[in-house]
Design an enzyme around this catalytic site. Sequence first.
Site, PDB file in Angstrom:
ATOM      1  N   GLU A  39      14.119  25.855  34.629  1.00 40.62           N
ATOM      2  CA  GLU A  39      13.551  25.181  34.440  1.00 40.62           C
ATOM      3  C   GLU A  39      12.035  24.578  34.991  1.00 40.62           C
ATOM      4  OE1 GLU A  39      14.503  22.211  29.978  1.00 40.62           O
ATOM      5  OE2 GLU A  39      16.046  22.911  31.760  1.00 40.62           O
ATOM      6  N   ARG A 268      27.735  22.733  43.681  1.00 39.32           N
ATOM      7  CA  ARG A 268      26.514  22.617  43.832  1.00 39.32           C
ATOM      8  C   ARG A 268      26.412  21.990  45.065  1.00 39.32           C
ATOM      9  NH1 ARG A 268      24.750  20.796  39.194  1.00 39.32           N
ATOM     10  NH2 ARG A 268      22.839  19.586  39.728  1.00 39.32           N
ATOM     11  N   LYS A 278      17.157  16.246  38.794  1.00 37.18           N
ATOM     12  CA  LYS A 278      15.517  15.827  38.387  1.00 37.18           C
ATOM     13  C   LYS A 278      14.451  15.262  37.278  1.00 37.18           C
ATOM     14  CE  LYS A 278      15.354  20.267  37.131  1.00 37.18           C
ATOM     15  NZ  LYS A 278      14.030  21.816  36.830  1.00 37.18           N
TER      16      LYS A 278
HETATM   17  P1  ATP Z   1      19.181  18.914  36.315  1.00 37.19           P
HETATM   18  O1  ATP Z   1      18.713  17.495  37.283  1.00 37.19           O
HETATM   19  O2  ATP Z   1      17.514  18.925  34.988  1.00 37.19           O
HETATM   20  O3  ATP Z   1      19.779  19.261  35.823  1.00 37.19           O
HETATM   21  P2  ATP Z   1      18.860  21.417  37.517  1.00 37.19           P
HETATM   22  O4  ATP Z   1      18.755  20.825  38.587  1.00 37.19           O
HETATM   23  O5  ATP Z   1      20.058  22.696  37.356  1.00 37.19           O
HETATM   24  O6  ATP Z   1      18.643  20.175  36.089  1.00 37.19           O
HETATM   25  P3  ATP Z   1      17.532  23.654  36.631  1.00 37.19           P
HETATM   26  O7  ATP Z   1      15.743  24.397  36.914  1.00 37.19           O
HETATM   27  O8  ATP Z   1      18.281  23.885  35.782  1.00 37.19           O
HETATM   28  O9  ATP Z   1      17.554  22.552  37.368  1.00 37.19           O
HETATM   29  O10 ATP Z   1      18.044  24.864  38.260  1.00 37.19           O
HETATM   30  C1  ATP Z   1      18.069  26.379  38.471  1.00 37.19           C
HETATM   31  C2  ATP Z   1      18.816  26.242  39.208  1.00 37.19           C
HETATM   32  O11 ATP Z   1      18.873  25.644  40.412  1.00 37.19           O
HETATM   33  C3  ATP Z   1      20.412  26.460  38.602  1.00 37.19           C
HETATM   34  O12 ATP Z   1      20.724  27.942  38.552  1.00 37.19           O
HETATM   35  C4  ATP Z   1      20.835  26.015  39.209  1.00 37.19           C
HETATM   36  O13 ATP Z   1      22.394  25.940  38.983  1.00 37.19           O
HETATM   37  C5  ATP Z   1      20.441  25.380  40.116  1.00 37.19           C
HETATM   38  N1  ATP Z   1      20.656  24.396  41.430  1.00 37.19           N
HETATM   39  C6  ATP Z   1      20.537  23.376  40.570  1.00 37.19           C
HETATM   40  N2  ATP Z   1      20.376  22.486  41.015  1.00 37.19           N
HETATM   41  C7  ATP Z   1      21.501  22.567  42.115  1.00 37.19           C
HETATM   42  C8  ATP Z   1      22.185  21.782  42.923  1.00 37.19           C
HETATM   43  N3  ATP Z   1      21.870  20.527  43.664  1.00 37.19           N
HETATM   44  N4  ATP Z   1      22.429  22.792  43.898  1.00 37.19           N
HETATM   45  C9  ATP Z   1      23.164  24.130  44.019  1.00 37.19           C
HETATM   46  N5  ATP Z   1      21.787  24.535  42.645  1.00 37.19           N
HETATM   47  C10 ATP Z   1      21.361  23.728  42.303  1.00 37.19           C
END
Ligand code: ATP
Length: 565
Positions: A39, A268, A278
């Site tokens: 996003e 994650r 974020k």
């Molecule tokens: P927020 O921090 O707002 O929760 P987000 O980190 O989930 O947002 P996105 O832009 O939705 O942000 O993430 C894009 C992709 O990265 C998604 O498929 C998410 O699953 C993956 N992702 C985000 N954070 C992690 C993480 N810590 N480890 C592995 N994958 C991640």
Amino acid sequence: MSEPVPELRPAKLDFIREIIAGDLASGKHATTITRFPPEPNGYLHIGHAKAICLNFGIAQENAASGACCHLRFDDTNPEKEELEYVESIKTDVKWLGFDWGDHLYFASDYFGFYHDCAVHLITQGKAYVEQQSAGEMRANRGNLTQAGTHSPYRDRPLQENLELFARMRAGEFKEGDCVLRAKIDMASPNLNLRDPVIYRILHTGHHNTGHAWCIYPMYDFAHPLEDALEHITHSLCTLEFENHRPLYDWVIDNCPVPSKPRQIEFARLNLSYTIMSKRKLLQLVQDGHVDGWDDPRLPTISGIRRRGYPAAAVRHFCKRIGITKFNGTTDVALLEFDVRDLLNTSAPRRMAVLDPLKVVLENWPAATVEQVDIPNHPQDPAAGVRQVALSNEIWIERDDFMEDPPKKFHRLGPGRHVRLRGAHIIRCTGYEKDASGNLTLIRAEVLPGTLGASTPEGVECRAAIHWVDATHDADAEIRIYDRLFSVEDPDGADGGFLAVINPASLTTIVAKIEPALAGAAPGFACQFERIGYFVADSVDHQPGIRPVFNRTVALRDSWAKRTGG
Ligand code: ATP
Ligand code: MG
């Protein structure tokens, strides 16, 4: 030298790669199409790097069968997204070494399709316009032990739903007046299936579609449709979406979609001493706790790039931590280890003195300048040598001298010998102090015949120290970065993460460097011998005008030493 990185075992596939290999072997799919769907509401961080390496990595490994990975901006929420983020995300994915080819997509390009699917659900009697308030909906949803109660609007006639939804779209309602809900099961043990909201009214312009829409799909509705429309075979996401999967499948099963993607969840990445949300990163940036999204103390990809972490080290780290179903926290020292290990092989050596103390070589003729050949890499002759000037005055580190050294201190002290890295052996003949007792000068003599020769018989010389010539030097601003937080779990800290910001996370000093280093290009990475790995800052370093170097990582894990960890 650091210990070698343990061999990775390439033969062992993680559970996701195993599923994909199985699907290809059984003929369920001819190839695999994955996607990375950020996003655009912030900069990417090291957690995203894990997801990028997984999705793009799988596409690379299966390239022979035509596999690819889509970069899809999940920009269906009009309120938070910005174009600056879109550009930064593209830069970061490329920097990590991946390529989406022609497969760059924006989820907002599919608004028409989501809308058609919503209308389809209504005509199938599988969605209805809800006019209860958000509070009423929450109260009627039930909980883990109690079933929800049906909305009074649940059984509206189909035609009325169609008309109301059309009026929602036409902008006849205020935000919150009504929403579209999927009609699934108010008694489901999975709360996500209790008639979830799939469309809401937002009178907000969108960066891509302007004011064409005032109704926007919810993530759980749009995401499976995006995947299906793009013929994604395996939709990989983090574990918190596990209990959304039944809804994902419901949307796929009940909408007129061209393919049937499968959602698979993995753990994650969480790192010690690091936050990754974020929202919290944005707060650090906006409130000025750090110097922008690319501050080298942040776990953002732009931050670690500016810090000097090589992309290959990040990829290696992601490979090494692997893909599992178990949430845990990875020690940030492991990432630092990979960075150090890679730079140990790749980074040329240079000399810089961070806490300079002057040494006068008293038996060296004042006007004589010698050009000494110094190897650029101790283990790699192919890296060549460079010429470094040596006159009768040099800088050494203050802590490489002791007035009254213990036996085990092998560096300089009165009457003691030490080798200048790549050059002669010197012997300390005396020192001077100022009125307050601070050392101001060391006196020494050069042992003739010791340049490029072994230590003469009868001389005890057990260490080589780095040095910079005092008449051929340059001043550089050195930024010594340390962890941004002083506790392992900043998210769990009393008072929140802002309360545990490490006050010493950035120390700026002025150092003496080899003059040629001042002209290095931004991004030039090297080891300052015996100190650590440094990189010419990509933003503030101006070659020959204003040298600025960032410490990427210290040679050893000084943090573990300090905390006894
Ligand atoms: P927020 O921090 O707002 O929760 P987000 O980190 O989930 O947002 P996105 O832009 O939705 O942000 O993430 C894009 C992709 O990265 C998604 O498929 C998410 O699953 C993956 N992702 C985000 N954070 C992690 C993480 N810590 N480890 C592995 N994958 C991640
Ligand atoms: Mg997310």
